[in-house]
Design an enzyme around this catalytic site. Structure first.
Site, short mmCIF file in Angstrom:
data_model
loop_
_atom_site.label_atom_id
_atom_site.label_comp_id
_atom_site.label_asym_id
_atom_site.label_seq_id
_atom_site.Cartn_x
_atom_site.Cartn_y
_atom_site.Cartn_z
CG HIS A 68 -0.27 0.25 2.52
ND1 HIS A 68 0.55 -0.68 3.12
CD2 HIS A 68 -0.30 1.32 3.35
CE1 HIS A 68 1.00 -0.19 4.26
NE2 HIS A 68 0.50 1.02 4.42
CE LYS A 73 14.37 0.07 5.40
NZ LYS A 73 15.09 -1.18 5.63
CE LYS A 97 8.31 -3.84 14.03
NZ LYS A 97 9.57 -4.61 14.07
CG ASP A 102 2.22 8.35 11.43
OD1 ASP A 102 1.33 7.68 10.89
OD2 ASP A 102 2.01 9.08 12.42
CE LYS A 109 12.34 -8.99 9.83
NZ LYS A 109 12.39 -7.69 10.53
CB SER A 365 15.62 1.81 8.28
OG SER A 365 16.53 0.84 8.75
#
Length: 477
Positions: A68, A73, A97, A102, A109, A365
């Site tokens: 979405h 990530k 998460k 935000d 993963k 990150s």
């Protein structure tokens, strides 16, 4: 073992938590089904030559749970326990998460089913590069597609290999450094990334301790000074969490590792303990501590704050009734099973959930990814300007006050923020906002289940994106 045989595996646990929050969210069932499902999975096998007469077949996985937001990530772990189910569960958790804090990414993963301790650095490099090649060929990596990061069994070293391999396959991609995060600073990493998850854990626990309802439930004052902390796991997350708790006045009284635990009611010296274990490979023999022969027993130590910072399914029906902590902060992914979580909630023990508390890593990150796309170090464009402005203001203050500051005082006042300070500031602001948002939802729904509250927030944010953009080819007309 902490879990009963009939307790669900990690993927089913994540689904159970999702279903509970979904019932509270008010989101349409068809949107919930879309959010819950994993978008794409990749399973690869490839040979690695061990010696002239032997070849090992390596199995690797990558799951993209939700696109979405792009890129997706999530870390890549090296562990003999890696399987597709675990990777799918972790990818789902990453989606939620990112939404909670935000960060505008979807969740992913990956993992390779090896024990990194059984391979030489040269062999690990070959395995990492070959897996990255598979990701490149299947379009499962790229700055705008899918951005890996370190996880269990991997570090900045592996991220450098991944980035370099991606660059070889995409020589014209000027943003190639943004294809992976958690890199060394010399390779485009960001200062503060190494300690980010542990620092986020500290910020999250600190914030929750200030909430009146938490203080009422735990009997704690809200002050970090003198608060006792027990931590399971002394890897990157556990070590840095322990460091930040210690430096802010808390007493870290117990730390558990794979073989044994270390306990000292007066507080452990974190640096000394870390260096001792680094030299000897164990806590055994460290002066002044009680050695806990069963490493799981660190979870049962009497303390104010318990931080599970190891692996999933560490608190289950077999040990939950022996946990004496007043508040639990999940620094690991999925350390508590649904049944154990329900027992803790019914006992009135606040649980700060993983999808909120250990989001510091993905948050920083994100900062690293932004740095890689802007091609400039944070603070480079404005640090001196800020210092000059403060210096002029300070000169006016000194003139009116009739007193000159010392050089040391002056430097402290006019100091412009360096990269790691900006990263810390951004992470602190993110965690404060996410904790407040989770608390607000818990109060609104009149629940003391902060996992459900955080998940409700995540579901509603993701649903807003899906319902706002629509789903191509999904409508019947």
């Amino acid at each position: 073992m902490a879990c009963e045989p009939d307790e669900p595996q990690f993927l089913d646990s994540v689904g159970t938590y999702f279903d509970k929050a979904a019932a509270l969210s008010g989101v349409k069932p068809k949107t919930l089904a879309h959010i819950k499902a994993v978008d794409t999975v990749l399973s690869v096998s490839f040979p690695i030559e061990v010696d002239e007469n032997k070849v090992e077949i390596i199995h690797g996985y990558r799951a993209q749970h939700s696109r979405h937001r792009l890129p997706v990530k999530g870390g890549i772990r090296f562990s003999p326990e890696v399987d597709l189910q675990e990777v799918e569960a972790l990818a789902a958790l990453m989606t939620y998460k990112c939404a909670v804090v935000d960060v505008p990414f979807g969740g992913a993963k990956g993992g390779i089913m090896i024990d990194p301790k059984q391979w030489t650095p040269a062999q690990l490099e070959r395995i990492t590069r070959r897996f990255t090649m598979e990701l490149c060929q299947k379009n499962f990596i790229g700055p705008g597609v899918d951005v890996p990061a370190p996880d269990v069994g991997t570090s900045a070293r592996e991220m450098s290999w991944i980035m370099d391999t991606y660059r070889q396959f995409n020589p014209t991609d000027v943003n190639a450094a943004g294809s992976v995060t958690g890199k060394p600073v010399s390779q485009g990493g960001v200062r503060g990334r190494n300690e980010a998850t542990g620092l986020g854990v500290f910020y999250g626990v600190r914030e929750f301790l200030t909430f009146p309802e938490i203080q009422k439930a735990t009997g704690l004052s809200g002050q970090m000074e003198g608060t006792t902390v027990a931590i399971q796991g002394f890897g990157n997350v556990g070590f840095w969490a322990a460091k930040f708790f210690e430096s802010n006045g808390a007493k870290v009284i117990a730390i558990g590792e794979r073989d044994v635990g270390a306990y000292d009611p007066n507080g452990l010296n974190i640096d000394q303990l870390f260096n001792f274990r680094k030299e000897t490979g164990s806590f055994k023999g460290f002066p002044g501590i009680k050695v806990l022969d069963n490493p799981l027993s660190v979870l049962e130590v009497e303390c104010d704050v318990l931080i599970p910072a190891a692996l999933e399914r560490q608190i289950g029906l077999r040990n939950v009734d022996r946990i004496k902590a007043k508040i639990i902060g999940e620094a690991a992914n999925g350390p508590t099973t649904p049944a154990a979580h329900e027992k803790l909630v019914k006992r009135g023990v606040p649980v700060i959930p993983d999808l909120l508390l250990n989001a510091g890593g993905v948050c920083v990150s994100y900062f690293e990814w932004l740095k890689n796309h802007s091609h400039v170090r944070f603070g480079r464009m404005n640090r001196r300007w800020d210092e000059q402005g403060k210096s002029r203001l300070l000169a006016l203050v000194e003139q009116n006050a009739g007193r000159k500051l010392t050089d040391a005082e002056r430097r402290q006042v006019i100091h412009g923020a360096e990269e790691h300070e900006l990263v810390y500031s951004g992470l602190e602001d993110t965690m404060i906002a996410a904790c407040a948002e989770t608390r607000a939802t818990a109060l609104e729904k009149n629940i003391n289940d902060y996992r459900a509250a955080a998940m409700v927030n995540a579901i509603n944010k993701i649903a807003t994106v899906y319902e706002g953009t629509g789903a191509m080819f999904a409508s019947s007309g």
